[in-house]
Write an enzyme that holds these catalytic residues in place. Structure first.
Site, PDB file in Angstrom:
ATOM      1  CE  LYS A  78       1.555 -25.088 -46.468  1.00 30.47           C
ATOM      2  NZ  LYS A  78       0.914 -24.128 -45.573  1.00 30.47           N
ATOM      3  N   GLY A 178      -3.687  -8.646 -51.740  1.00 31.00           N
ATOM      4  CA  GLY A 178      -4.358  -9.938 -51.809  1.00 31.00           C
ATOM      5  C   GLY A 178      -5.660  -9.912 -51.042  1.00 31.00           C
ATOM      6  CB  VAL A 179      -8.937  -8.822 -51.479  1.00 28.86           C
ATOM      7  CG1 VAL A 179      -8.361  -7.575 -50.829  1.00 28.86           C
ATOM      8  CG2 VAL A 179      -9.054  -8.632 -52.983  1.00 28.86           C
ATOM      9  N   GLY A 180      -8.048 -12.479 -51.274  1.00 34.41           N
ATOM     10  CA  GLY A 180      -8.638 -13.807 -51.434  1.00 34.41           C
ATOM     11  C   GLY A 180      -9.357 -14.184 -50.158  1.00 34.41           C
ATOM     12  CB  VAL A 182      -6.387 -14.740 -45.370  1.00 31.93           C
ATOM     13  CG1 VAL A 182      -5.920 -13.932 -44.161  1.00 31.93           C
ATOM     14  CG2 VAL A 182      -6.255 -16.234 -45.095  1.00 31.93           C
TER      15      VAL A 182
HETATM   16  P1  NAD Z   1      -6.248 -17.270 -51.624  1.00 27.28           P
HETATM   17  O1  NAD Z   1      -5.731 -18.020 -52.801  1.00 27.28           O
HETATM   18  O2  NAD Z   1      -7.686 -17.380 -51.272  1.00 27.28           O
HETATM   19  O3  NAD Z   1      -5.920 -15.708 -51.761  1.00 27.28           O
HETATM   20  C1  NAD Z   1      -4.734 -15.223 -52.272  1.00 27.28           C
HETATM   21  C2  NAD Z   1      -5.092 -13.995 -53.090  1.00 27.28           C
HETATM   22  O4  NAD Z   1      -3.879 -13.371 -53.525  1.00 27.28           O
HETATM   23  C3  NAD Z   1      -5.906 -14.313 -54.350  1.00 27.28           C
HETATM   24  O5  NAD Z   1      -7.054 -13.484 -54.410  1.00 27.28           O
HETATM   25  C4  NAD Z   1      -4.928 -14.022 -55.485  1.00 27.28           C
HETATM   26  O6  NAD Z   1      -5.562 -13.573 -56.662  1.00 27.28           O
HETATM   27  C5  NAD Z   1      -4.074 -12.931 -54.864  1.00 27.28           C
HETATM   28  N1  NAD Z   1      -2.798 -12.702 -55.528  1.00 27.28           N
HETATM   29  C6  NAD Z   1      -2.004 -13.581 -56.189  1.00 27.28           C
HETATM   30  N2  NAD Z   1      -0.925 -12.956 -56.687  1.00 27.28           N
HETATM   31  C7  NAD Z   1      -1.029 -11.658 -56.335  1.00 27.28           C
HETATM   32  C8  NAD Z   1      -0.235 -10.509 -56.555  1.00 27.28           C
HETATM   33  N3  NAD Z   1       0.896 -10.576 -57.246  1.00 27.28           N
HETATM   34  N4  NAD Z   1      -0.640  -9.322 -56.033  1.00 27.28           N
HETATM   35  C9  NAD Z   1      -1.796  -9.237 -55.330  1.00 27.28           C
HETATM   36  N5  NAD Z   1      -2.597 -10.297 -55.108  1.00 27.28           N
HETATM   37  C10 NAD Z   1      -2.221 -11.490 -55.599  1.00 27.28           C
HETATM   38  O7  NAD Z   1      -5.311 -17.732 -50.399  1.00 27.28           O
HETATM   39  P2  NAD Z   1      -5.546 -17.489 -48.857  1.00 27.28           P
HETATM   40  O8  NAD Z   1      -6.041 -18.759 -48.263  1.00 27.28           O
HETATM   41  O9  NAD Z   1      -6.304 -16.229 -48.651  1.00 27.28           O
HETATM   42  O10 NAD Z   1      -4.042 -17.330 -48.370  1.00 27.28           O
HETATM   43  C11 NAD Z   1      -3.335 -16.116 -48.552  1.00 27.28           C
HETATM   44  C12 NAD Z   1      -1.989 -16.215 -47.856  1.00 27.28           C
HETATM   45  O11 NAD Z   1      -2.173 -16.495 -46.472  1.00 27.28           O
HETATM   46  C13 NAD Z   1      -1.072 -17.338 -48.353  1.00 27.28           C
HETATM   47  O12 NAD Z   1       0.265 -16.945 -48.270  1.00 27.28           O
HETATM   48  C14 NAD Z   1      -1.358 -18.484 -47.388  1.00 27.28           C
HETATM   49  O13 NAD Z   1      -0.279 -19.406 -47.335  1.00 27.28           O
HETATM   50  C15 NAD Z   1      -1.492 -17.696 -46.108  1.00 27.28           C
HETATM   51  N6  NAD Z   1      -2.258 -18.374 -45.066  1.00 27.28           N
HETATM   52  C16 NAD Z   1      -3.538 -18.756 -45.274  1.00 27.28           C
HETATM   53  C17 NAD Z   1      -4.258 -19.363 -44.251  1.00 27.28           C
HETATM   54  C18 NAD Z   1      -5.693 -19.754 -44.420  1.00 27.28           C
HETATM   55  O14 NAD Z   1      -6.349 -20.044 -43.409  1.00 27.28           O
HETATM   56  N7  NAD Z   1      -6.249 -19.740 -45.634  1.00 27.28           N
HETATM   57  C19 NAD Z   1      -3.636 -19.614 -43.017  1.00 27.28           C
HETATM   58  C20 NAD Z   1      -2.322 -19.195 -42.825  1.00 27.28           C
HETATM   59  C21 NAD Z   1      -1.643 -18.586 -43.868  1.00 27.28           C
END
Ligand code: NAD
Length: 346
Positions: A78, A178-180, A182
């Site tokens: 990582k 979290g609605v980013g 994923v």
């Molecule tokens: P992202 O940054 O697109 O989404 C994360 C979301 O969480 C954002 O919308 C952010 O505003 C929100 N957030 C931050 N702090 C918060 C809080 N205190 N309460 C509620 N929401 C909050 O990231 P992502 O790519 O969607 O990844 C999300 C998680 O999934 C991470 O832990 C990442 O490591 C894990 N993950 C992602 C992938 C991938 O394919 N993107 C794969 C495996 C694991």
């Protein structure tokens, strides 16, 4: 380093500094037993360098386990970049990051993680052959998060089947933290299946978009733990399952895409005692790295990705079944299988 509580016989921990661009980066390679290490790059405004190293150590170990459980020919690694992903990005920064990755000569492949998007990886890819999740080029696989979200959705169905006796989500309430990337895609799957959604995020625009598309109810980031829900789905950051939140979670299932959900491994036993079925995070969220691995193989094919994802969800089902029948925490079973797979290849 060797006394660090998160040090787990990592093969290498590399620190990079580039004065011209301001890059401060750590790349941790936990294991290459199964193949070259693969894992995303995270950009985060850490409180200290020590926090940054802890994150790199924990996340790279998690990638070893994740890749092993997904049956991929990759070890765990990582990268973490210290900085604010909203204000601290520049083309020079990602070129310097690409040179850092290249200097490891293929022992580590990078891709997207929190704070890093496809455009950033595309820039890094100008300096290194060891970047995946690219937007352009032969075999480019782009953003891995739709595949991650699909895997999380399928994993939630496996959990529901065991916790509620049916995988039918129609009318079930899911609290999504979290609605980013994923979480956003996951909500689309859940809404289509008839689930009632309650969502929380710190990003109002993301919340509005998902609420409009799915009819989700919005609650504050703090209130999401108290929601009367059947399923709690963490899709933001780590350490969200801890003694304080466990007291408040009403759901019978915890299943989401976030990495490192348990503040300590012992929380797995606490969840079990509370009658909550936990989908080990690095198993349920392996879809994205499967997509990345397809690109690394040089022969990207959606059929291969779908096949691997299907096997991964079967593996998750087996982990849940073994844990339920032996009355042990699900994360204990998953950790054991992952370690066995890595040891067998060592
Ligand atoms: P992202 O940054 O697109 O989404 C994360 C979301 O969480 C954002 O919308 C952010 O505003 C929100 N957030 C931050 N702090 C918060 C809080 N205190 N309460 C509620 N929401 C909050 O990231 P992502 O790519 O969607 O990844 C999300 C998680 O999934 C991470 O832990 C990442 O490591 C894990 N993950 C992602 C992938 C991938 O394919 N993107 C794969 C495996 C694991």
């Amino acid at each position: 380093m060797f006394d660090h509580p998160s040090f787990d016989a990592h093969e290498g921990v590399h620190a990079f500094h580039d004065a011209a661009s301001g890059l401060r980066c750590v790349i941790a390679i936990h294991s290459t037993a199964l193949g070259p290490a693969a894992g995303g790059c995270r950009m985060w405004d850490y409180a200290s360098g020590a926090d940054m190293i802890t994150d790199a150590l924990r996340l790279s170990q998690g990638m070893s386990y994740k890749n092993a459980m997904a049956g991929l020919p990759h070890g765990g690694g990582k990268a973490v970049i210290w900085g604010d992903s909203h204000t601290g990005k520049s083309r020079e920064l990602f070129l310097a990051f690409g040179r850092a990755v290249e200097s490891l000569q293929g022992r580590y492949y990078t891709a997207e993680d929190v704070g890093i998007d496809v455009a950033d990886i595309q820039i890094a890819g100008e300096e290194t052959a060891y970047a995946a999740g690219l937007a352009e080029g032969e075999d480019a696989s782009g953003d891995p998060s739709p595949v991650t979200a699909r895997g999380v959705y399928l994993g939630i169905l496996e959990c529901a089947r065991r916790a509620f006796g049916s995988a039918d989500l129609n009318g079930r309430t899911v609290a999504v933290q979290g609605v980013g990337s994923v979480g956003g895609y996951l909500c689309q799957h859940l809404a289509k299946a008839g689930a009632r959604l309650v969502i929380a995020d710190v990003d109002q625009a993301a919340l509005d978009e998902v609420a409009e598309a799915t009819g989700a109810r919005i609650v504050s980031p703090e209130a999401i733990y108290d929601v009367e829900a059947d399923i709690f789905s963490p899709n933001a950051l780590g350490a969200v399952i801890n003694p304080d939140t466990l007291k408040r979670i009403r759901a019978k299932v915890v299943a989401g895409g976030a990495n490192n959900q348990l503040v300590t491994p012992e929380m797995g036993e606490k969840l079990r005692e509370a009658g909550i079925l936990y989908a080990p995070d690095y198993v349920i969220n392996g879809g994205g790295i499967i997509n990345v691995a397809a690109e690394i193989s040089g022969q990207y094919a959606t059929q291969w990705v779908d096949g691997k994802l299907g096997v991964l969800i079967d593996t998750l089902g087996n982990v849940l079944d073994e844990a339920l029948s032996a009355n042990v925490p699900t994360n204990t079973v998953a950790d054991r299988i992952a370690r066995e797979r890595i040891a067998a290849a060592s």
